[in-house]
Design a protein around this motif. Sequence first.
Motif, PDB file in Angstrom:
ATOM      1  N   ALA A 266     -26.325 -21.061  -2.574  1.00  0.00           N
ATOM      2  CA  ALA A 266     -26.976 -19.777  -2.866  1.00  0.00           C
ATOM      3  C   ALA A 266     -27.455 -19.734  -4.318  1.00  0.00           C
ATOM      4  CB  ALA A 266     -26.011 -18.625  -2.588  1.00  0.00           C
ATOM      5  N   ASN A 267     -26.654 -20.262  -5.239  1.00  0.00           N
ATOM      6  CA  ASN A 267     -27.062 -20.326  -6.650  1.00  0.00           C
ATOM      7  C   ASN A 267     -28.305 -21.194  -6.818  1.00  0.00           C
ATOM      8  OD1 ASN A 267     -24.897 -18.721  -7.432  1.00  0.00           O
ATOM      9  ND2 ASN A 267     -23.565 -20.454  -7.858  1.00  0.00           N
ATOM     10  N   TRP A 268     -28.313 -22.319  -6.119  1.00  0.00           N
ATOM     11  CA  TRP A 268     -29.477 -23.209  -6.176  1.00  0.00           C
ATOM     12  C   TRP A 268     -30.734 -22.504  -5.683  1.00  0.00           C
ATOM     13  CZ3 TRP A 268     -31.267 -27.498  -8.190  1.00  0.00           C
ATOM     14  CH2 TRP A 268     -30.389 -28.468  -8.668  1.00  0.00           C
ATOM     15  N   ILE A 269     -30.646 -21.862  -4.528  1.00  0.00           N
ATOM     16  CA  ILE A 269     -31.822 -21.200  -3.944  1.00  0.00           C
ATOM     17  C   ILE A 269     -32.336 -20.106  -4.868  1.00  0.00           C
ATOM     18  CG2 ILE A 269     -32.622 -19.759  -2.038  1.00  0.00           C
ATOM     19  CD1 ILE A 269     -32.343 -22.705  -1.328  1.00  0.00           C
ATOM     20  N   GLU A 270     -31.418 -19.343  -5.472  1.00  0.00           N
ATOM     21  CA  GLU A 270     -31.825 -18.285  -6.396  1.00  0.00           C
ATOM     22  C   GLU A 270     -32.577 -18.872  -7.592  1.00  0.00           C
ATOM     23  OE1 GLU A 270     -29.875 -14.505  -8.857  1.00  0.00           O
ATOM     24  OE2 GLU A 270     -28.585 -16.144  -8.171  1.00  0.00           O
ATOM     25  N   ALA A 271     -32.046 -19.954  -8.155  1.00  0.00           N
ATOM     26  CA  ALA A 271     -32.702 -20.585  -9.315  1.00  0.00           C
ATOM     27  C   ALA A 271     -34.036 -21.206  -8.917  1.00  0.00           C
ATOM     28  CB  ALA A 271     -31.778 -21.639  -9.927  1.00  0.00           C
ATOM     29  N   LEU A 272     -34.087 -21.881  -7.776  1.00  0.00           N
ATOM     30  CA  LEU A 272     -35.329 -22.507  -7.328  1.00  0.00           C
ATOM     31  C   LEU A 272     -36.391 -21.460  -7.022  1.00  0.00           C
ATOM     32  CD1 LEU A 272     -33.829 -25.282  -5.022  1.00  0.00           C
ATOM     33  CD2 LEU A 272     -35.155 -25.664  -7.112  1.00  0.00           C
ATOM     34  N   ASP A 273     -35.989 -20.350  -6.411  1.00  0.00           N
ATOM     35  CA  ASP A 273     -36.934 -19.253  -6.148  1.00  0.00           C
ATOM     36  C   ASP A 273     -37.591 -18.793  -7.443  1.00  0.00           C
ATOM     37  OD1 ASP A 273     -36.604 -19.171  -3.429  1.00  0.00           O
ATOM     38  OD2 ASP A 273     -35.172 -17.512  -3.430  1.00  0.00           O
ATOM     39  N   GLU A 274     -36.762 -18.604  -8.465  1.00  0.00           N
ATOM     40  CA  GLU A 274     -37.276 -18.103  -9.740  1.00  0.00           C
ATOM     41  C   GLU A 274     -38.212 -19.122 -10.396  1.00  0.00           C
ATOM     42  OE1 GLU A 274     -35.009 -15.686 -12.748  1.00  0.00           O
ATOM     43  OE2 GLU A 274     -34.868 -17.663 -13.702  1.00  0.00           O
ATOM     44  N   HIS A 275     -37.809 -20.371 -10.436  1.00  0.00           N
ATOM     45  CA  HIS A 275     -38.647 -21.389 -11.090  1.00  0.00           C
ATOM     46  C   HIS A 275     -39.950 -21.596 -10.329  1.00  0.00           C
ATOM     47  CE1 HIS A 275     -35.955 -23.330 -14.231  1.00  0.00           C
ATOM     48  NE2 HIS A 275     -35.230 -22.342 -13.750  1.00  0.00           N
ATOM     49  N   GLU A 276     -39.890 -21.649  -9.009  1.00  0.00           N
ATOM     50  CA  GLU A 276     -41.111 -21.837  -8.223  1.00  0.00           C
ATOM     51  C   GLU A 276     -42.045 -20.641  -8.391  1.00  0.00           C
ATOM     52  OE1 GLU A 276     -39.815 -22.500  -4.250  1.00  0.00           O
ATOM     53  OE2 GLU A 276     -39.259 -24.586  -4.604  1.00  0.00           O
ATOM     54  N   ARG A 277     -41.480 -19.438  -8.388  1.00  0.00           N
ATOM     55  CA  ARG A 277     -42.301 -18.231  -8.524  1.00  0.00           C
ATOM     56  C   ARG A 277     -43.034 -18.218  -9.868  1.00  0.00           C
ATOM     57  NH1 ARG A 277     -38.584 -14.866  -7.276  1.00  0.00           N
ATOM     58  NH2 ARG A 277     -37.833 -14.479  -9.398  1.00  0.00           N
ATOM     59  N   CYS A 278     -42.334 -18.587 -10.916  1.00  0.00           N
ATOM     60  CA  CYS A 278     -42.964 -18.582 -12.242  1.00  0.00           C
ATOM     61  C   CYS A 278     -43.998 -19.708 -12.375  1.00  0.00           C
ATOM     62  CB  CYS A 278     -41.896 -18.713 -13.335  1.00  0.00           C
ATOM     63  SG  CYS A 278     -40.840 -17.243 -13.496  1.00  0.00           S
ATOM     64  N   LEU A 279     -43.681 -20.890 -11.840  1.00  0.00           N
ATOM     65  CA  LEU A 279     -44.614 -22.012 -11.952  1.00  0.00           C
ATOM     66  C   LEU A 279     -45.876 -21.780 -11.136  1.00  0.00           C
ATOM     67  CD1 LEU A 279     -42.271 -25.149 -11.806  1.00  0.00           C
ATOM     68  CD2 LEU A 279     -43.336 -24.127 -13.807  1.00  0.00           C
ATOM     69  N   ARG A 280     -45.752 -21.140  -9.976  1.00  0.00           N
ATOM     70  CA  ARG A 280     -46.919 -20.920  -9.127  1.00  0.00           C
ATOM     71  C   ARG A 280     -47.929 -19.975  -9.785  1.00  0.00           C
ATOM     72  NH1 ARG A 280     -46.934 -22.960  -4.088  1.00  0.00           N
ATOM     73  NH2 ARG A 280     -44.957 -23.766  -3.281  1.00  0.00           N
ATOM     74  N   ARG A 281     -47.500 -19.194 -10.746  1.00  0.00           N
ATOM     75  CA  ARG A 281     -48.421 -18.294 -11.428  1.00  0.00           C
ATOM     76  C   ARG A 281     -49.187 -18.984 -12.553  1.00  0.00           C
ATOM     77  NH1 ARG A 281     -47.235 -12.593 -10.445  1.00  0.00           N
ATOM     78  NH2 ARG A 281     -45.693 -12.527  -8.791  1.00  0.00           N
TER      79      ARG A 281
END
Length: 558
Positions: free
Chosen positions: A338-353
């Motif tokens: 769950a910690n991994w998914i939360e961190a990956l969600d945040e990094h992917e969301r920021c990078l996609r912008r």
Amino acid sequence: MTVFPIPKQTGTHADTFAAVGLAELLSRCHISVRLDDTGAEYRVVADEEVTESHLRRVGNDPGYLYLVPNEKERAKTPAAIGDRYFDYPREKERFDLWKEAAAQRKGASSETAEEIEGQKPDSLFQHYRVLNLVQGDGPLNKAAAEIRKLDPADWTPRVYSSLQALAERRTASIGFDTELVQMFSPLAAKGYARLKPDSTGRGDKTKDAWADSFLDWLRFQGFFSASIGFLLGKDIRVLTVEPKRIGYGYFAAVMTALRDVRLGGANVRVDCLGTLGVARALVAHAVDHPDEYGEPAELVGGIAITHYQSLGSAKAVTGLSRLCVPGWYPLRSAEDAANWIEALDEHERCLRRLDDSISDELQLLVLYRRHLEHRGPGTEFRLAEFLEGYGIYLIRKRGQDDWRFRQFSLPIFEAIMATYGSYSDILNNRGFQAVALALRASTVSAQSMKRNKRDFREIRYDILPELRRKRSLPKSDEFLDALADFVASYNAESAKRLEQGKGTGIARVADDDFAAFVSLIERDRSPAVVGALLCAYATCKAGQEADGDKSPDSTKED
């Protein structure tokens, strides 16, 4: 015979293709397999003795489909293939129709969206598309035709004999000729990087003397099971996942999930998001393989990236590189996942912008890619450098009333840094935290309060760029002087606001706190490291600060 070594003869994705191709072959024989990387070679380890009777289960199935590249070639399909071929023209037409429909599904009803998704082309379409575009289907088709026309009773002993030779570290020969092409032997092609001597031409056949028909056949199978390819205009980028210590069932599930990953942009963006996609797939499927729990980087050694550049009539290998799966957290429980998914969600969301057609944003993606290039010491500093640059850029864009870019969250940043552990003394220093809080109050927090029409401090657009510039100077004095000037002005503003009777913006940095911060530098902590961490820490989102949530989503279209 249970252990099959695959030497890393080429140092490219070809070695991975061979190892994964063998694992795929044994898996189709209903044998459980593990992939281990020992450094000099891969080892494919079966959980039972491999016998000829196992191989009879697959018969003379080559493990992939014959590729019909165009309408003209369909009529030339060998009789031995029958209807066991991949009809590229038909699948390409289907893909184009699906892509056109998918572009219009935004805002469509759930029923319509489901109907469009049902028209999605074969999951292996992208693999065959890449093969077709790099003209790598020749030896693959030749091998498929040769295998199909053989009687299984003749083919199976050949495969078994080759497996025996492989297990005994002897040269394996499967009895038909093949040729080297750049898709399965990147060093066989000469591009701008001059991976071959000038004396050999693109059509030169002398290199085929080094071809190994058995290993090449394994590579053909491994291409479909270990890689994902992306079209970048007229160029192609192939990402190959390198197993380190992982069961093949787990690995195959990860690769199946990656076929649905959609990436847009240029090389750097594809590399970053593709690598995070591998990490996400590993984490998402970990729950189904609890006996293999471990840090993702312990399961997958890296991502081999091969760039095929268009030279007009053909494409050539012009770049070979390698990235690492992040080592942010362990992966030993559902909570870790769950910690991994939360961190990956945040990094992917920021990078996609980030839009790689804008130079400033491309530079940020380059910084993030540098973080993924490292394992071991220095990895966390590269991440801090990226977050520092991202935070400074975010403040500038918000100053222009552009609130598309979201802040990274402080708890996730702290948790990642705590895993590395090398900067704990800096992040836990009370002086560091006090100065970082002052910087946050004068930058991102002040901007958020202004946007929400609340009383706000003076917004210091200059301070973080100045600190970034001075932290890399040879002497630490200029960095500390700049920080001391900021603290003095910050405290003066706090005192003034207190005199005016304001209830917010009156906190100050105590002398003891600033002295504690200075002690970090005096204890031989590099100003470059402390400064990067300070700027990154100060611009991460703490608590419920306003973010870009009120602005419409405007992520880069993939």
